[in-house]
Motif scaffolding. Structure first.
Motif, PDB file in Angstrom:
ATOM      1  N   GLU A 238       2.705  -5.601  -6.743  1.00  0.00           N
ATOM      2  CA  GLU A 238       2.433  -4.246  -6.248  1.00  0.00           C
ATOM      3  C   GLU A 238       1.080  -3.740  -6.739  1.00  0.00           C
ATOM      4  O   GLU A 238       0.303  -3.149  -5.993  1.00  0.00           O
ATOM      5  N   LYS A 239       0.769  -3.985  -8.018  1.00  0.00           N
ATOM      6  CA  LYS A 239      -0.490  -3.515  -8.590  1.00  0.00           C
ATOM      7  C   LYS A 239      -1.688  -4.192  -7.929  1.00  0.00           C
ATOM      8  O   LYS A 239      -2.711  -3.561  -7.656  1.00  0.00           O
TER       9      LYS A 239
ATOM     10  N   ARG B  82      -2.076  -2.747  -4.379  1.00  0.00           N
ATOM     11  CA  ARG B  82      -2.663  -1.404  -4.410  1.00  0.00           C
ATOM     12  C   ARG B  82      -4.163  -1.472  -4.739  1.00  0.00           C
ATOM     13  O   ARG B  82      -4.968  -0.770  -4.128  1.00  0.00           O
TER      14      ARG B  82
ATOM     15  N   ARG C  27      -6.003  -2.593  -1.711  1.00  0.00           N
ATOM     16  CA  ARG C  27      -6.003  -1.564  -0.665  1.00  0.00           C
ATOM     17  C   ARG C  27      -6.894  -0.382  -1.021  1.00  0.00           C
ATOM     18  O   ARG C  27      -7.329   0.353  -0.131  1.00  0.00           O
ATOM     19  N   ASP C  28      -7.123  -0.183  -2.289  1.00  0.00           N
ATOM     20  CA  ASP C  28      -7.971   0.935  -2.713  1.00  0.00           C
ATOM     21  C   ASP C  28      -9.441   0.720  -2.362  1.00  0.00           C
ATOM     22  O   ASP C  28     -10.234   1.657  -2.408  1.00  0.00           O
TER      23      ASP C  28
ATOM     24  N   GLU D 298       7.279  -3.708  -3.164  1.00  0.00           N
ATOM     25  CA  GLU D 298       5.867  -3.795  -3.533  1.00  0.00           C
ATOM     26  C   GLU D 298       4.952  -3.330  -2.402  1.00  0.00           C
ATOM     27  O   GLU D 298       3.902  -2.734  -2.637  1.00  0.00           O
TER      28      GLU D 298
ATOM     29  N   SER E 180       2.695   0.048  -2.941  1.00  0.00           N
ATOM     30  CA  SER E 180       1.238  -0.102  -2.906  1.00  0.00           C
ATOM     31  C   SER E 180       0.579   0.842  -1.903  1.00  0.00           C
ATOM     32  O   SER E 180      -0.623   1.094  -1.977  1.00  0.00           O
ATOM     33  N   ARG E 181       1.370   1.378  -0.966  1.00  0.00           N
ATOM     34  CA  ARG E 181       0.814   2.247   0.075  1.00  0.00           C
ATOM     35  C   ARG E 181       1.192   3.711  -0.092  1.00  0.00           C
ATOM     36  O   ARG E 181       0.579   4.595   0.517  1.00  0.00           O
TER      37      ARG E 181
ATOM     38  N   ARG F   9       1.522   7.379  -1.301  1.00  0.00           N
ATOM     39  CA  ARG F   9       0.662   8.334  -1.998  1.00  0.00           C
ATOM     40  C   ARG F   9       1.433   9.630  -2.220  1.00  0.00           C
ATOM     41  O   ARG F   9       1.331  10.590  -1.468  1.00  0.00           O
TER      42      ARG F   9
ATOM     43  N   CYS G 180       6.332   5.293   4.577  1.00  0.00           N
ATOM     44  CA  CYS G 180       5.507   5.997   3.589  1.00  0.00           C
ATOM     45  C   CYS G 180       5.128   7.391   4.067  1.00  0.00           C
ATOM     46  O   CYS G 180       5.147   8.354   3.279  1.00  0.00           O
TER      47      CYS G 180
END
Length: 327
Positions: A3-4, A7, A10-11, A66, A70-71, A73, A241
């Motif tokens: 997951e980390k 993310r 994706r950032d 995950e 990761s998506r 917010r 999400c």
């Protein structure tokens, strides 16, 4: 770890070097490499270019923990996620977590439900890898009498998520059915554990017909899906999400007030029953009238045809149907 890494990738809009991932996540290059390999095995397409780094170029259709984490917010909702490829009922598992003191905002997600429930004990169909089934556990500091309004809050979140993502004409059939072109696309079931003076926890289960292309005969005439409406499959994690993010926002307004004052205008704007003729199936006697919208308590205001009086209809007591059909 997966997951980390997801993310972190994706950032950034461009490639992310292995060294940058190591520094950002505080792990070794070996740990990053293993996470990348595991993600590839899960169906992610991740480019690796020398002197540039890694970049995601393709994702599987998954709502695994995950991917969602990761998506997502959000400020507090969904910080604890549970995912199952198959489960009997996300509501049942969320209630188990509620008894085990799981934190406010815990979410249970499933790709398939074998014993999903709708209102009045009806079965809710959740076939594998095509629908979205999830339950959010919350611990509102409100009396039990306020909790039925949470269902309307969730319906509004689903409706607006669909509108924002796909510009489809989604609307709400009071109290919480999300409808597109006269057909239902979402079901919501809220359950709670409470005593006279307080609520222990509430679970809000939601089933969204995402990429279904057919339905059982008994619901074929009143059900639809996002894929059927759009003509192509949707990104289920994106839908999930966005619903959670909007629900966190709307739920905050509801919990602060203890009613729907801050959401009433928004809800009535999406209410398909507004200013329409409805038939109220009251156990004391059915009647017809014109729906005038909801009040701050989530009750439907109906001007009766027989005596011109405006009455309040509570969702726990009755059902409302359109005069000429489901809506």
């Amino acid at each position: 770890m997966k997951e980390k890494v997801l993310r972190a990738l994706r950032d950034e809009d461009d490639y992310v070097s292995g060294q940058a991932l190591c520094e950002k996540l505080g792990v070794s290059r070996t740990a990053v490499w293993k996470a990348i390999q595991s993600l590839r095995e899960d169906g992610y397409v991740i480019e690796a270019v020398p002197n540039k780094g890694y970049r995601i170029t393709g994702c599987p259709d998954t709502i695994a923990a995950e991917e969602v984490a990761s998506r997502l917010r959000t400020k507090w909702m969904g910080k604890k996620l549970y995912y199952f490829s198959t489960i009997d009922s996300t509501n049942q598992y969320a209630k188990k977590l509620g008894e085990e003191q799981a934190p406010d905002g815990t979410i249970v997600i499933a790709d398939e439900q074998t014993a999903g429930k709708g209102r009045s004990g009806r079965h809710w169909v959740t076939p594998p890898k095509s629908a979205i089934a999830f339950t959010i556990l919350v611990r509102p500091k409100l009396p039990p009498s306020r909790i039925s309004m949470v269902t309307l809050v969730k319906g509004l979140a689903v409706c607006n998520a669909i509108r924002q993502l796909y510009s489809l004409p989604a609307g709400i059939k009071w109290p919480n059915d999300v409808v597109i072109h006269g057909r239902k696309i979402c079901g919501i079931l809220t359950e709670m554990s409470a005593e006279m003076d307080g609520v222990h926890y509430v679970v809000i289960g939601t089933g969204i017909n995402a990429n279904l292309t057919s339905f059982p005969e008994e619901i074929r005439e009143i059900a639809t899906s996002l894929e059927l409406e759009l003509g192509h499959p949707v990104d289920r994690a994106q839908v999930l999400c966005r619903v959670i993010e909007l629900f966190e926002q709307y739920y905050g307004l509801f919990e602060k007030r203890g009613d729907l004052t801050d959401l009433q205008e928004m809800y009535n704007k999406e209410l398909l029953n507004l200013n329409q003729k409805v038939r109220v199936l009251d156990p004391k006697g059915a009647y017809t009238g014109t729906a005038l919208g909801i009040d701050p308590e989530g009750e439907l205001l109906v001007k009766r045809d027989d005596n011109a009086q405006t009455v309040k209809v509570w969702s726990g007591e009755v059902s409302v149907r359109g005069i000429y059909g489901y809506v």
